[in-house]
Design a protein around this motif. Sequence first.
Motif, PDB file in Angstrom:
ATOM      1  N   LEU A 166       0.809  -1.219   0.000  1.00 34.26           N
ATOM      2  CA  LEU A 166       0.000   0.000   0.000  1.00 34.26           C
ATOM      3  C   LEU A 166       0.845   1.274   0.000  1.00 34.26           C
ATOM      4  O   LEU A 166       0.299   2.366  -0.181  1.00 34.26           O
ATOM      5  CB  LEU A 166      -0.921   0.008   1.229  1.00 34.26           C
ATOM      6  CG  LEU A 166      -1.989  -1.085   1.280  1.00 34.26           C
ATOM      7  CD1 LEU A 166      -2.710  -1.028   2.618  1.00 34.26           C
ATOM      8  CD2 LEU A 166      -2.969  -0.930   0.130  1.00 34.26           C
ATOM      9  N   GLY A 167       2.141   1.145   0.231  1.00 36.68           N
ATOM     10  CA  GLY A 167       2.984   2.326   0.360  1.00 36.68           C
ATOM     11  C   GLY A 167       2.615   3.136   1.589  1.00 36.68           C
ATOM     12  O   GLY A 167       2.734   4.365   1.603  1.00 36.68           O
ATOM     13  N   ALA A 168       2.170   2.456   2.643  1.00 41.55           N
ATOM     14  CA  ALA A 168       1.690   3.110   3.852  1.00 41.55           C
ATOM     15  C   ALA A 168       2.824   3.289   4.856  1.00 41.55           C
ATOM     16  O   ALA A 168       3.817   2.552   4.826  1.00 41.55           O
ATOM     17  CB  ALA A 168       0.566   2.292   4.476  1.00 41.55           C
ATOM     18  N   PRO A 169       2.705   4.239   5.782  1.00 44.34           N
ATOM     19  CA  PRO A 169       3.759   4.479   6.774  1.00 44.34           C
ATOM     20  C   PRO A 169       3.848   3.347   7.798  1.00 44.34           C
ATOM     21  O   PRO A 169       2.887   2.587   7.983  1.00 44.34           O
ATOM     22  CB  PRO A 169       3.333   5.791   7.441  1.00 44.34           C
ATOM     23  CG  PRO A 169       1.856   5.853   7.229  1.00 44.34           C
ATOM     24  CD  PRO A 169       1.604   5.208   5.903  1.00 44.34           C
ATOM     25  N   PRO A 170       4.997   3.229   8.488  1.00 44.07           N
ATOM     26  CA  PRO A 170       5.189   2.132   9.450  1.00 44.07           C
ATOM     27  C   PRO A 170       4.114   2.032  10.520  1.00 44.07           C
ATOM     28  O   PRO A 170       3.765   0.929  10.949  1.00 44.07           O
ATOM     29  CB  PRO A 170       6.562   2.446  10.062  1.00 44.07           C
ATOM     30  CG  PRO A 170       7.281   3.177   8.987  1.00 44.07           C
ATOM     31  CD  PRO A 170       6.238   4.011   8.307  1.00 44.07           C
ATOM     32  N   GLU A 193       4.437  -3.372  -9.370  1.00 46.53           N
ATOM     33  CA  GLU A 193       3.401  -2.576  -8.710  1.00 46.53           C
ATOM     34  C   GLU A 193       2.409  -3.516  -8.020  1.00 46.53           C
ATOM     35  O   GLU A 193       1.926  -4.480  -8.626  1.00 46.53           O
ATOM     36  CB  GLU A 193       2.669  -1.692  -9.713  1.00 46.53           C
ATOM     37  CG  GLU A 193       3.531  -0.592 -10.304  1.00 46.53           C
ATOM     38  CD  GLU A 193       3.962   0.422  -9.254  1.00 46.53           C
ATOM     39  OE1 GLU A 193       3.131   0.752  -8.370  1.00 46.53           O
ATOM     40  OE2 GLU A 193       5.116   0.876  -9.313  1.00 46.53           O
ATOM     41  N   ALA A 194       2.111  -3.206  -6.764  1.00 48.25           N
ATOM     42  CA  ALA A 194       1.293  -4.113  -5.957  1.00 48.25           C
ATOM     43  C   ALA A 194      -0.145  -3.633  -5.826  1.00 48.25           C
ATOM     44  O   ALA A 194      -0.425  -2.434  -5.816  1.00 48.25           O
ATOM     45  CB  ALA A 194       1.910  -4.245  -4.568  1.00 48.25           C
ATOM     46  N   THR A 195      -1.058  -4.608  -5.691  1.00 48.00           N
ATOM     47  CA  THR A 195      -2.469  -4.328  -5.427  1.00 48.00           C
ATOM     48  C   THR A 195      -2.942  -5.252  -4.318  1.00 48.00           C
ATOM     49  O   THR A 195      -2.771  -6.479  -4.408  1.00 48.00           O
ATOM     50  CB  THR A 195      -3.334  -4.570  -6.673  1.00 48.00           C
ATOM     51  OG1 THR A 195      -2.898  -3.714  -7.720  1.00 48.00           O
ATOM     52  CG2 THR A 195      -4.804  -4.292  -6.374  1.00 48.00           C
ATOM     53  N   LEU A 196      -3.494  -4.682  -3.259  1.00 50.39           N
ATOM     54  CA  LEU A 196      -4.096  -5.481  -2.198  1.00 50.39           C
ATOM     55  C   LEU A 196      -5.504  -5.872  -2.627  1.00 50.39           C
ATOM     56  O   LEU A 196      -6.363  -5.016  -2.817  1.00 50.39           O
ATOM     57  CB  LEU A 196      -4.135  -4.680  -0.889  1.00 50.39           C
ATOM     58  CG  LEU A 196      -4.810  -5.367   0.300  1.00 50.39           C
ATOM     59  CD1 LEU A 196      -4.033  -6.607   0.729  1.00 50.39           C
ATOM     60  CD2 LEU A 196      -4.955  -4.395   1.465  1.00 50.39           C
TER      61      LEU A 196
END
Length: 208
Positions: A166-170, A193-196
């Motif tokens: 997701l490119g989300a913060p820790p 490139e990722a997709t959840l």
Amino acid sequence: MLTTLLLLRHGETALTAHQRLSGSGGDDPPLSGTGRRQADAAAESLAARFGVQAVVSSPLRRCRETAGAAARRLGPEVRVDAGLREADFGAWEGLTFAEVRERYPREFAAWQADPAAVPGGTGESFASVTHRVERARDKLLAEHAGRTVLLVSHVAPLRTLVRLALGAPPRTLFRMDLAAASVSEVTYDGAGEATLRFLNDTSHLSHL
């Protein structure tokens, strides 16, 4: 060409049932009776829904047992990857979050705020977990391009894979629920490139 990683958390252990921290630095408990039933239910669901071409597991016993149940249904032999092991929680091993918060309030707050913080004095930081999980992921994507791979692991590594997708913060790590024997799915295209696709699916456990 999509590569699919199915993320299966191990079934319940005696420590999981009481929500106690169980990492790679403490005991290596087996699945409980409930955990074995959960692993079988997850395996049956995965076999019905996906064409899994490889099964990769953390080296810890609870994951190897869960992966074994899946492999018996799915076909591929289990391969072990040390990069998928759980974090080491140091002196916090075996404690609940509430107990850690009460006994080590400053250290616990630092651990939640800073990925470089070391839990339990001698444990493994989330920064370290992220580094080895990234290496394990990249190796799997290179070796199994275009295939569907089942990864059997633990809360910290699986949450890390989702966070990275997701490119989300820790800090997002503390905002995900991954139940015992839950399944999540992440796909990667040819450019990485990722997709959840879904998170924390426990529908296969509803009859237990």
